[in-house]
Design an enzyme around this catalytic site. Structure first.
Site, PDB file in Angstrom:
ATOM      1  N   ARG A 115      30.905  74.604  27.875  1.00 39.13           N
ATOM      2  CA  ARG A 115      32.078  75.379  27.476  1.00 39.13           C
ATOM      3  C   ARG A 115      33.217  74.424  27.115  1.00 39.13           C
ATOM      4  O   ARG A 115      33.391  73.394  27.747  1.00 39.13           O
ATOM      5  CB  ARG A 115      32.526  76.307  28.602  1.00 39.13           C
ATOM      6  CG  ARG A 115      31.693  77.572  28.704  1.00 39.13           C
ATOM      7  CD  ARG A 115      32.186  78.485  29.786  1.00 39.13           C
ATOM      8  NE  ARG A 115      32.024  77.901  31.111  1.00 39.13           N
ATOM      9  CZ  ARG A 115      32.966  77.280  31.784  1.00 39.13           C
ATOM     10  NH1 ARG A 115      34.188  77.169  31.275  1.00 39.13           N
ATOM     11  NH2 ARG A 115      32.722  76.778  32.974  1.00 39.13           N
ATOM     12  N   TYR A 136      27.109  76.985  21.873  1.00 33.62           N
ATOM     13  CA  TYR A 136      26.808  76.911  23.302  1.00 33.62           C
ATOM     14  C   TYR A 136      27.035  78.282  23.964  1.00 33.62           C
ATOM     15  O   TYR A 136      28.033  78.956  23.667  1.00 33.62           O
ATOM     16  CB  TYR A 136      27.686  75.841  23.986  1.00 33.62           C
ATOM     17  CG  TYR A 136      27.500  75.900  25.486  1.00 33.62           C
ATOM     18  CD1 TYR A 136      26.318  75.426  26.059  1.00 33.62           C
ATOM     19  CD2 TYR A 136      28.438  76.515  26.306  1.00 33.62           C
ATOM     20  CE1 TYR A 136      26.101  75.552  27.425  1.00 33.62           C
ATOM     21  CE2 TYR A 136      28.236  76.636  27.678  1.00 33.62           C
ATOM     22  CZ  TYR A 136      27.062  76.148  28.233  1.00 33.62           C
ATOM     23  OH  TYR A 136      26.837  76.280  29.567  1.00 33.62           O
ATOM     24  N   LYS A 195      31.119  85.220  28.991  1.00 34.14           N
ATOM     25  CA  LYS A 195      32.423  84.784  29.482  1.00 34.14           C
ATOM     26  C   LYS A 195      33.566  85.443  28.708  1.00 34.14           C
ATOM     27  O   LYS A 195      34.593  85.782  29.275  1.00 34.14           O
ATOM     28  CB  LYS A 195      32.541  83.267  29.380  1.00 34.14           C
ATOM     29  CG  LYS A 195      31.446  82.518  30.113  1.00 34.14           C
ATOM     30  CD  LYS A 195      31.427  82.860  31.567  1.00 34.14           C
ATOM     31  CE  LYS A 195      30.409  82.047  32.335  1.00 34.14           C
ATOM     32  NZ  LYS A 195      30.389  82.396  33.752  1.00 34.14           N
ATOM     33  N   HIS A 252      34.073  86.592  38.426  1.00 33.29           N
ATOM     34  CA  HIS A 252      33.025  85.577  38.232  1.00 33.29           C
ATOM     35  C   HIS A 252      32.214  85.504  39.531  1.00 33.29           C
ATOM     36  O   HIS A 252      32.336  84.541  40.292  1.00 33.29           O
ATOM     37  CB  HIS A 252      33.703  84.241  37.909  1.00 33.29           C
ATOM     38  CG  HIS A 252      32.790  83.165  37.427  1.00 33.29           C
ATOM     39  ND1 HIS A 252      33.118  81.835  37.489  1.00 33.29           N
ATOM     40  CD2 HIS A 252      31.554  83.216  36.859  1.00 33.29           C
ATOM     41  CE1 HIS A 252      32.139  81.109  36.984  1.00 33.29           C
ATOM     42  NE2 HIS A 252      31.177  81.912  36.601  1.00 33.29           N
ATOM     43  N   SER A 310      31.521  77.458  38.273  1.00 34.26           N
ATOM     44  CA  SER A 310      30.314  77.213  37.478  1.00 34.26           C
ATOM     45  C   SER A 310      29.485  76.081  38.077  1.00 34.26           C
ATOM     46  O   SER A 310      30.038  75.059  38.501  1.00 34.26           O
ATOM     47  CB  SER A 310      30.708  76.820  36.061  1.00 34.26           C
ATOM     48  OG  SER A 310      31.588  77.773  35.548  1.00 34.26           O
ATOM     49  N   CYS A 355      27.833  75.799  40.834  1.00 34.64           N
ATOM     50  CA  CYS A 355      27.963  75.541  42.280  1.00 34.64           C
ATOM     51  C   CYS A 355      26.960  76.366  43.067  1.00 34.64           C
ATOM     52  O   CYS A 355      27.141  76.603  44.260  1.00 34.64           O
ATOM     53  CB  CYS A 355      29.373  75.859  42.757  1.00 34.64           C
ATOM     54  SG  CYS A 355      30.571  74.632  42.250  1.00 34.64           S
ATOM     55  N   ASP A 368      26.125  86.078  38.095  1.00 31.32           N
ATOM     56  CA  ASP A 368      27.292  85.403  37.507  1.00 31.32           C
ATOM     57  C   ASP A 368      28.539  86.275  37.402  1.00 31.32           C
ATOM     58  O   ASP A 368      29.639  85.760  37.524  1.00 31.32           O
ATOM     59  CB  ASP A 368      26.914  84.872  36.105  1.00 31.32           C
ATOM     60  CG  ASP A 368      27.898  83.852  35.567  1.00 31.32           C
ATOM     61  OD1 ASP A 368      28.357  83.008  36.355  1.00 31.32           O
ATOM     62  OD2 ASP A 368      28.213  83.892  34.367  1.00 31.32           O
ATOM     63  N   ARG A 410      20.057  74.548  30.093  1.00 29.62           N
ATOM     64  CA  ARG A 410      20.052  75.923  30.607  1.00 29.62           C
ATOM     65  C   ARG A 410      18.751  76.648  30.310  1.00 29.62           C
ATOM     66  O   ARG A 410      18.021  76.287  29.387  1.00 29.62           O
ATOM     67  CB  ARG A 410      21.184  76.714  29.924  1.00 29.62           C
ATOM     68  CG  ARG A 410      22.586  76.191  30.202  1.00 29.62           C
ATOM     69  CD  ARG A 410      23.083  76.698  31.514  1.00 29.62           C
ATOM     70  NE  ARG A 410      24.376  76.178  31.890  1.00 29.62           N
ATOM     71  CZ  ARG A 410      25.263  76.849  32.617  1.00 29.62           C
ATOM     72  NH1 ARG A 410      25.003  78.071  33.027  1.00 29.62           N
ATOM     73  NH2 ARG A 410      26.394  76.294  32.968  1.00 29.62           N
TER      74      ARG A 410
END
Ligand code: OXD
Ligand code: MN
Length: 605
Positions: A78, A206, A215, A235, A257, A259, A284, A376
């Protein structure tokens, strides 16, 4: 009526037709392809992407339906510095967001998109965020010239005619325009116009920048909508814990993000938790609204997982391994000569040779990583063997606990519980975490990331805190709030707590607290587990000492923490609600009482 050919228009909604036509005139694609979400369409688009080299087909025996995509090497995460909230005034976006005047930004972006799809196809992607028929669900339409985005949106959202069913002839849909341009960072912008329910993203393919449902709509635009309409867009993962007696308790957890939200949402309890089961609702994003019974209800607006690959293996997250075992798009992992994929932290030894994420030859002697640290997988949620049966419940699931957490090598205990809602809001608002590869920039620095929403809040952060505080009025039975840290390290730099499945022990205390079954000891920070009732059974010798070390409150660390919190609040320029400033004072005075009469340094709790 003649039968419809793939790609032909399939909607008669005038607002949709008019808007798409205007964007077509702007971008001037050679062709407009109206997606319907069918299997047949998926096959045709995938074959097209493979023949153009945009997707590489993996060994279909080992990886049925799976493909690899390599992004442009400058386009792997991002781009927060290029992400804008274009609200009418700068104050509405607030000091934590980039702001641009909407009229000027529209002009600039329209100039960039003018003719940008010449020679290309514009895919019209109708998508639904949330279960069909849920009052919480929202519709978006994304126009993109990236077939990779079209195929990924099919995984990540409920894509296709179902979105038009929810829209039911209205014009209440998010308008999203995505142009690849030349994927040049100097012509890359991810812009949100919350008042117009509009997103324009250019110059990146991306996920977080280009899959606009995630997002951009589900967090930045939705957080703004949620404030107007009295709900919350967060989030957060959502999981359900089922006890051997069949009791189900749902929790939502906000971690920044990369974690471990996906790992936590797919947790497999250690062997001695016989009969306990964790169900994934989402990994998420949570959209939450108070229900008539005074509880907070949550849906997962997504339809798939866009997870970090490196470090995922059959030990760390077998459920994620199962999720990605079919119909998955991998981005930026390594490819072996026999069309298998590899990444750092996968089971088994590295291949003796492969092609790295940039397409260059790689051997174990190479000094660069074979897979990008933010590589990803995009996998349908229906691949998840632990998918909650409630995932399509239009009312959502009742949330008993909200858990905040970050990646902190020191200061933060393994777990503690807020004294009440407002204290919990303060804990969320002051969350800090070491940065990861999910966003471009330095990795490993502690930054304040309130509620893990720093990059995702679509309006002024102070107003967002106020919204959290105000939500309390609408809930007679609000969730209890907790803070966890799986990442605390000892003096030799090793993690104190094993994490992964053993986090079930922490989760069990949390749900026992929510269900009135566990004691807590009052400390300066909040309620902490009584060590003797915390389940350590089956853990190696020394577990009790390690737990104690993980729970330790070290005064010198907390003094620094209070200073850092103060800097952050100062950055918010007077927008911080006074209730939160008061909470900081209360914490400071509790800690100062703790220090009285004690030697400088730390104290075990
Ligand atoms: C994500 C992120 O991809 O938070 O979920 O960056
Ligand atoms: Mn995320």
């Amino acid at each position: 009526m003649p039968s419809r050919q793939l790609g032909e228009v399939l909607v008669s909604n005038k607002a949709v037709l008019d808007w798409v036509e205007r964007q077509r005139q702007l971008c001037q694609p050679d062709r407009v392809f109206w997606c319907d979400g069918s299997e047949e369409e998926k096959k045709a688009l995938t074959a097209g992407a493979v023949s153009r080299g945009i997707l590489i087909e993996l060994d279909q025996k080992k990886w049925p339906g799976c493909h690899l995509h390599r992004s442009h090497p400058s386009d792997v995460a991002r781009a927060e510095h290029l992400t804008y909230i274009c609200s009418p005034t700068e104050a509405e976006a607030g000091p934590t967001n980039n702001w641009a005047d909407p009229a000027q930004m529209y002009k600039r972006l329209h100039a960039m998109c003018d003719g940008a799809m010449r020679g290309r196809t514009m895919y019209v992607i109708p998508y639904l965020m949330g279960p069909l028929g849920s009052p919480l669900s929202r519709v978006g339409i994304e126009l993109t010239d990236s077939i990779y985005v079209a195929l990924s949106m099919r995984i990540m959202t409920r894509m296709g005619s179902t979105a038009y069913d929810q829209l039911a002839g209205l014009d209440d849909f998010n308008r999203g325009l995505h142009c690849m341009l030349d994927v040049d960072p100097s012509r890359r912008f991810i812009c949100h116009f919350p008042q117009d329910n509009t997103i324009i993203s250019v110059g990146s393919a991306y996920g977080g920048n280009a899959l606009l449902g995630k997002k951009c709509l589900a967090l930045r635009i939705a957080s703004w909508m949620a404030r107007q309409e009295g709900w919350m867009a967060e989030h957060m993962l959502i999981l359900g814990v089922e006890s051997p007696a069949g009791e189900r308790t749902y929790v939502a957890a906000a971690f920044p993000s990369a974690c471990g939200k996906t790992n936590f949402a797919m947790l497999i309890p250690p062997a001695h938790f016989n009969g306990w089961k964790v169900w994934t609702v989402g990994d998420d994003i949570a959209w939450m609204k108070p229900g008539a019974d005074g509880r907070l209800y949550a849906i997962n607006p997504e339809n798939g997982y866009f997870g970090v690959v490196p470090g995922t293996n059959w030990k760390s997250n077998p459920t994620a391994m199962q999720c990605m075992s079919r119909d998955t798009i991998f981005t930026n992992v390594a490819l072996t000569p026999d069309l298998d994929v590899w990444w750092e932290g996968k089971d088994g030894p590295p291949p003796s040779e492969c092609v790295d994420w940039k397409g260059a030859p790689w051997t174990p002697a190479s000094k660069d990583k074979a897979a990008h640290p933010n590589s990803r997988f995009a996998a349908p949620m229906t691949n998840n063997p632990a998918l909650s049966p409630e995932v399509n419940n239009i009312h959502g699931v009742p949330i008993s606990a909200i858990i905040f957490g970050g990646r902190r090598a020191d200061t933060m205990p393994l777990v503690y519980q807020a004294f009440n809602w407002i204290h919990g809001v303060y804990i969320g608002a002051t969350m800090g975490s070491e940065t990861t590869a999910a966003a471009a920039g330095a990795v490993g620095e502690v930054r304040r990331d309130p509620m893990a929403m720093l990059p995702f809040c679509g309006y002024n952060m102070g107003a967002y805190f106020q919204h959290w505080i105000a939500m309390r009025q609408h809930m007679q039975r609000p969730p209890r709030i907790f803070h966890v840290n799986w990442f605390r390290k000892d003096g030799s730099g090793k993690f104190i707590w094993p994490g992964f499945g053993d986090n079930m022990r922490v989760l069990k205390w949390i749900i026992d607290r929510c269900n009135g079954r566990a004691h807590g000891d009052e400390t300066e920070l909040g309620w902490m587990p009584r060590l003797e009732e915390f389940d350590l059974e089956g853990m190696p010798d020394g577990a009790a000492q390690r737990l104690e070390a993980a729970q330790r409150i070290v005064l010198s660390e907390w003094r620094r923490e209070l200073d850092l919190q103060d800097h952050f609040f100062t950055k918010l320029k007077g927008d911080v609600p006074k209730e939160l400033l008061l909470q900081r004072e209360l914490l400071a005075s509790r800690l100062s009482m703790m220090s009285q009469g004690m030697p400088e340094g730390d104290r075990a709790v």
